[in-house]
Scaffold this motif. Structure first.
Motif, PDB file in Angstrom:
ATOM      1  N   SER A 102       0.826  -1.213   0.000  1.00 13.43           N
ATOM      2  CA  SER A 102       0.000   0.000   0.000  1.00 13.43           C
ATOM      3  C   SER A 102       0.860   1.262   0.000  1.00 13.43           C
ATOM      4  O   SER A 102       0.518   2.244  -0.657  1.00 13.43           O
ATOM      5  N   THR A 103       1.984   1.234   0.681  1.00 18.74           N
ATOM      6  CA  THR A 103       2.891   2.386   0.680  1.00 18.74           C
ATOM      7  C   THR A 103       3.544   2.574  -0.682  1.00 18.74           C
ATOM      8  O   THR A 103       3.731   3.713  -1.137  1.00 18.74           O
ATOM      9  N   ASP A 106       1.730   4.789  -3.022  1.00 17.23           N
ATOM     10  CA  ASP A 106       1.642   6.204  -2.642  1.00 17.23           C
ATOM     11  C   ASP A 106       2.991   6.887  -2.855  1.00 17.23           C
ATOM     12  O   ASP A 106       3.650   7.308  -1.913  1.00 17.23           O
ATOM     13  N   VAL A 149      -4.085   4.967   1.977  1.00 13.96           N
ATOM     14  CA  VAL A 149      -3.132   3.858   2.130  1.00 13.96           C
ATOM     15  C   VAL A 149      -3.609   2.915   3.232  1.00 13.96           C
ATOM     16  O   VAL A 149      -3.588   1.698   3.083  1.00 13.96           O
TER      17      VAL A 149
END
Length: 178
Positions: A102-103, A106, A149
């Motif tokens: 998820s990071t 971003d 996120v």
């Protein structure tokens, strides 16, 4: 007790992690998966890419340590199913993977993942576009068609929980998207 939805989710994950399609999981599958995923978002920072690659290596190490019942250095579909039956053994590994993926999505660090970045990463993993789009929509995009996120990371964690049903991640299983 695992739900049938959880069993379907785990079967799908096995097929995707079997990146070379030979019917078993091996270290090379996780390297191949990692290289595909980090290549899908070239503007992501090197630290984020390395965290994902490390998380996938750790995921493999946990699997082979916990599930390789016959000691052959490979994980069969039957051995892999144990992840559904005893998820507590994998919570830390899944959490690390969830945070890393998820990071990675971003790259500007604003705490939100855009639809194009999400779709690029999920497609690189091997999920179907239609199902991935349905998942993104199920996460309830905000602020210019982006998902937090933290929401995506929690969705990944939920995906591996055997008692969960009716979760956004169920959209990833073929036939779930409408």
């Amino acid at each position: 007790m695992p739900t049938s939805a959880a069993t379907d989710r785990v079967g799908l994950v096995f097929s995707l992690f079997d990146a070379d399609g030979n019917g078993v999981l091996e270290p090379a599958d996780f390297d191949l998966m990692g290289s595909r995923v980090v290549a899908a978002l070239p503007r992501a920072g090197e630290d984020a890419k390395n965290r994902l690659l490390d998380a996938l290596r750790h995921y493999w190490h946990t699997l082979v340590t916990e599930l390789d019942t016959d000691g052959d250095g490979r994980i069969s579909p039957e051995e892999f199913t144990a992840v559904v039956l005893d998820p507590q053994r994998f919570d830390a590994t899944i959490d690390e993977f969830a945070r890393a993926l998820s990071t990675l999505g971003d790259p500007d660090g604003d705490g939100l993942v855009t639809r194009p970045d999400f779709l690029a990463l999920m497609t690189a993993i091997g999920f179907d576009d239609r199902n991935t789009t349905a998942l993104f929509d199920a996460f309830g995009p905000v602020d210019g068609d982006r998902v937090p996120v933290a929401v995506w990371a929690e969705g990944i964690r939920d995906y591996y929980r055997p008692e969960k049903t009716g979760i956004p991640g169920d959209h990833l299983v073929p036939g779930a998207a409408r």
